[in-house]
Design a protein around this motif. Sequence first.
Motif, PDB file in Angstrom:
ATOM      1  N   ASP A   1     -12.037  21.327  97.848  1.00 24.34           N
ATOM      2  CA  ASP A   1     -10.709  20.988  98.347  1.00 24.34           C
ATOM      3  C   ASP A   1     -10.160  22.149  99.181  1.00 24.34           C
ATOM      4  OD1 ASP A   1     -10.662  18.564  96.923  1.00 24.34           O
ATOM      5  OD2 ASP A   1     -10.003  19.592  95.114  1.00 24.34           O
ATOM      6  N   GLY A   2     -10.519  23.324  98.788  1.00 27.25           N
ATOM      7  CA  GLY A   2     -10.112  24.520  99.512  1.00 27.25           C
ATOM      8  C   GLY A   2     -10.826  25.720  98.935  1.00 27.25           C
ATOM      9  N   LEU A   3     -10.717  26.835  99.600  1.00 29.20           N
ATOM     10  CA  LEU A   3     -11.300  28.055  99.063  1.00 29.20           C
ATOM     11  C   LEU A   3     -10.423  29.241  99.409  1.00 29.20           C
ATOM     12  CD1 LEU A   3     -14.392  29.178 101.150  1.00 29.20           C
ATOM     13  CD2 LEU A   3     -13.121  27.157 101.765  1.00 29.20           C
ATOM     14  N   ILE A   4     -10.467  30.222  98.526  1.00 26.56           N
ATOM     15  CA  ILE A   4      -9.714  31.455  98.702  1.00 26.56           C
ATOM     16  C   ILE A   4     -10.692  32.529  99.152  1.00 26.56           C
ATOM     17  CG2 ILE A   4      -8.262  33.171  97.569  1.00 26.56           C
ATOM     18  CD1 ILE A   4      -7.540  30.944  95.530  1.00 26.56           C
ATOM     19  N   VAL A   5     -10.372  33.165 100.252  1.00 26.54           N
ATOM     20  CA  VAL A   5     -11.275  34.170 100.822  1.00 26.54           C
ATOM     21  C   VAL A   5     -10.521  35.472 101.051  1.00 26.54           C
ATOM     22  CG1 VAL A   5     -12.761  32.455 101.933  1.00 26.54           C
ATOM     23  CG2 VAL A   5     -10.788  33.366 103.184  1.00 26.54           C
ATOM     24  N   TYR A   6     -11.274  36.554 101.093  1.00 22.87           N
ATOM     25  CA  TYR A   6     -10.693  37.887 101.289  1.00 22.87           C
ATOM     26  C   TYR A   6     -11.456  38.617 102.385  1.00 22.87           C
ATOM     27  CZ  TYR A   6      -9.643  42.832 100.544  1.00 22.87           C
ATOM     28  OH  TYR A   6      -9.289  44.141 100.726  1.00 22.87           O
ATOM     29  N   SER A   7     -10.734  39.346 103.202  1.00 23.30           N
ATOM     30  CA  SER A   7     -11.351  40.176 104.237  1.00 23.30           C
ATOM     31  C   SER A   7     -10.978  41.633 104.020  1.00 23.30           C
ATOM     32  CB  SER A   7     -10.892  39.736 105.634  1.00 23.30           C
ATOM     33  OG  SER A   7     -11.359  40.655 106.616  1.00 23.30           O
ATOM     34  N   ARG A   8     -11.964  42.456 103.847  1.00 21.73           N
ATOM     35  CA  ARG A   8     -11.699  43.897 103.754  1.00 21.73           C
ATOM     36  C   ARG A   8     -11.383  44.469 105.140  1.00 21.73           C
ATOM     37  NH1 ARG A   8     -17.076  47.407 102.614  1.00 21.73           N
ATOM     38  NH2 ARG A   8     -15.547  49.012 103.168  1.00 21.73           N
ATOM     39  N   ASP A   9     -11.842  43.746 106.198  1.00 13.62           N
ATOM     40  CA  ASP A   9     -11.575  44.216 107.561  1.00 13.62           C
ATOM     41  C   ASP A   9     -10.077  44.315 107.836  1.00 13.62           C
ATOM     42  OD1 ASP A   9     -14.309  44.041 107.843  1.00 13.62           O
ATOM     43  OD2 ASP A   9     -14.253  42.142 108.944  1.00 13.62           O
ATOM     44  N   VAL A  10      -9.359  43.279 107.406  1.00 12.85           N
ATOM     45  CA  VAL A  10      -7.918  43.222 107.709  1.00 12.85           C
ATOM     46  C   VAL A  10      -7.055  43.283 106.458  1.00 12.85           C
ATOM     47  CG1 VAL A  10      -8.207  42.042 109.901  1.00 12.85           C
ATOM     48  CG2 VAL A  10      -8.082  40.694 107.820  1.00 12.85           C
ATOM     49  N   GLY A  11      -7.700  43.317 105.277  1.00 12.69           N
ATOM     50  CA  GLY A  11      -6.974  43.484 104.033  1.00 12.69           C
ATOM     51  C   GLY A  11      -6.090  42.312 103.649  1.00 12.69           C
ATOM     52  N   VAL A  12      -6.581  41.092 103.888  1.00 11.88           N
ATOM     53  CA  VAL A  12      -5.779  39.914 103.545  1.00 11.88           C
ATOM     54  C   VAL A  12      -6.634  38.902 102.793  1.00 11.88           C
ATOM     55  CG1 VAL A  12      -4.269  40.176 105.553  1.00 11.88           C
ATOM     56  CG2 VAL A  12      -6.283  38.697 105.704  1.00 11.88           C
ATOM     57  N   SER A  13      -5.965  38.077 101.982  1.00  6.71           N
ATOM     58  CA  SER A  13      -6.572  36.909 101.359  1.00  6.71           C
ATOM     59  C   SER A  13      -5.952  35.669 101.992  1.00  6.71           C
ATOM     60  CB  SER A  13      -6.332  36.903  99.842  1.00  6.71           C
ATOM     61  OG  SER A  13      -7.070  37.922  99.209  1.00  6.71           O
ATOM     62  N   LEU A  14      -6.760  34.633 102.175  1.00  2.82           N
ATOM     63  CA  LEU A  14      -6.302  33.391 102.787  1.00  2.82           C
ATOM     64  C   LEU A  14      -6.759  32.200 101.967  1.00  2.82           C
ATOM     65  CD1 LEU A  14      -7.341  34.049 106.512  1.00  2.82           C
ATOM     66  CD2 LEU A  14      -5.063  34.375 105.525  1.00  2.82           C
ATOM     67  N   ILE A  15      -6.026  31.107 102.069  1.00  2.00           N
ATOM     68  CA  ILE A  15      -6.467  29.827 101.532  1.00  2.00           C
ATOM     69  C   ILE A  15      -6.901  28.962 102.704  1.00  2.00           C
ATOM     70  CG2 ILE A  15      -5.803  27.724 100.319  1.00  2.00           C
ATOM     71  CD1 ILE A  15      -3.821  29.356  98.716  1.00  2.00           C
ATOM     72  N   LEU A  16      -8.146  28.510 102.673  1.00  5.05           N
ATOM     73  CA  LEU A  16      -8.684  27.625 103.699  1.00  5.05           C
ATOM     74  C   LEU A  16      -8.827  26.233 103.106  1.00  5.05           C
ATOM     75  CD1 LEU A  16     -11.539  29.952 105.029  1.00  5.05           C
ATOM     76  CD2 LEU A  16      -9.185  29.803 105.862  1.00  5.05           C
ATOM     77  N   SER A  17      -8.314  25.232 103.809  1.00  3.59           N
ATOM     78  CA  SER A  17      -8.369  23.859 103.310  1.00  3.59           C
ATOM     79  C   SER A  17      -8.293  22.891 104.483  1.00  3.59           C
ATOM     80  CB  SER A  17      -7.203  23.598 102.345  1.00  3.59           C
ATOM     81  OG  SER A  17      -5.968  23.628 103.049  1.00  3.59           O
ATOM     82  N   ARG A  18      -8.351  21.593 104.175  1.00  2.79           N
ATOM     83  CA  ARG A  18      -8.278  20.616 105.254  1.00  2.79           C
ATOM     84  C   ARG A  18      -6.938  20.695 105.985  1.00  2.79           C
ATOM     85  NH1 ARG A  18      -8.811  14.644 103.493  1.00  2.79           N
ATOM     86  NH2 ARG A  18      -8.224  14.394 105.675  1.00  2.79           N
ATOM     87  N   GLU A  19      -5.895  21.145 105.274  1.00  4.18           N
ATOM     88  CA  GLU A  19      -4.573  21.228 105.903  1.00  4.18           C
ATOM     89  C   GLU A  19      -4.574  22.198 107.084  1.00  4.18           C
ATOM     90  OE1 GLU A  19      -4.999  20.981 102.643  1.00  4.18           O
ATOM     91  OE2 GLU A  19      -4.088  18.984 102.454  1.00  4.18           O
ATOM     92  N   ASN A  20      -5.361  23.263 107.004  1.00  2.79           N
ATOM     93  CA  ASN A  20      -5.463  24.180 108.144  1.00  2.79           C
ATOM     94  C   ASN A  20      -6.838  24.101 108.792  1.00  2.79           C
ATOM     95  OD1 ASN A  20      -7.112  25.651 106.382  1.00  2.79           O
ATOM     96  ND2 ASN A  20      -5.547  27.188 105.921  1.00  2.79           N
ATOM     97  N   ARG A  21      -7.540  23.006 108.502  1.00  2.00           N
ATOM     98  CA  ARG A  21      -8.867  22.750 109.074  1.00  2.00           C
ATOM     99  C   ARG A  21      -9.853  23.872 108.750  1.00  2.00           C
ATOM    100  NH1 ARG A  21      -8.455  19.575 114.831  1.00  2.00           N
ATOM    101  NH2 ARG A  21      -7.085  17.888 114.106  1.00  2.00           N
TER     102      ARG A  21
END
Length: 336
Positions: free
Chosen positions: A278-298
């Motif tokens: 349904d979605g996934l939570i990802v983290y980037s050490r490059d920019v120091g942020v976590s995001l939620i990716l889902s169909r709502e944001n494609r």
Amino acid sequence: MQFSPPSDTGIPPHPASHWSAIASAGMQARNFAGGYVARTAAIAPDFYSQTSLIKDIARLCDPDEPISDQTLLNVAVKYFFAYVHDGAQADEIPFPEISALFELFGRHQSLNEPDDDIETMHRLRQWSPVLRILADAPRAAHVMRAVINQKAIRPCLDDPYMGVDIGAGTGIMLLAQQIQARRLGYEDVFTWGYQDDPVCGERTHDLVRALGAGSVLLADPGRASASNLLQGRKLTYVANEVVAGIQQSYGAINFFRKYETFFEVAGPGLARTAFFPDGLIVYSRDVGVSLILSRENRFQPPPEYWDATFTPQGLILEGRVTPMHKLGADFYQYIE
């Protein structure tokens, strides 16, 4: 419905000497830098049923049969065996043979032992990129259960079931979609996946076809020409086996572009579509942020993070967050 073939860890720590070959191979799949603890004993655990993979799949396809974690784990370990040994899906495999193959995978990146079968070791090395998912049998069983039990599906039995895996590694998600469709009562079921690794793609296609679970296209869904097959189709389910993998990282080329193209091409046909995850939570050490990716944001990051690299932290399955390190945890009790 009959299936007819023609496709902190959250886990209590245990002493290494108590690990089964399946558990050890799973740990090795989770951490390729870690050592492998061999075990000579191959006593069949209570979950294992010496029936063929085809029969286990038929049982799961029957809506009158309850879904058990033990049956899903049987399918996971037998699918792993059938992936490596052509035609084994129809055989009743003694557990020592299953265990022995997991043990080989646990050390397949090292030098052969004198008694190793050279061809088997060669296959394990050739197909290692996708076999890592299957070698972690509890994780493979968990993602199958998540697909089969997906409650977001809104059956429309007047239309055919159309399922896609835009990151088909081993094809096990296509199999899970077939099981899901049969249990929901669909008669016309079409599933296909995209795989851009020519070495693994051919083997995945052959096994998926042999199981009657659809087909695999050797193509990159990030290219519009490869995704044209989706135009004008009402898709029932969209999966991405890659997100269940070990030590994955996501970026523009291997993840965001694929979803961007997919939504551009298939957008009009996604009104009733369910997704795994349904979605996934990802983290980037490059920019120091976590995001939620889902169909709502494609499954897209904000534009300013397009070139960043992300690693998965958790999956959203049926409205709940499952940390990546707990994916498969429910199944480890059966292989201790």
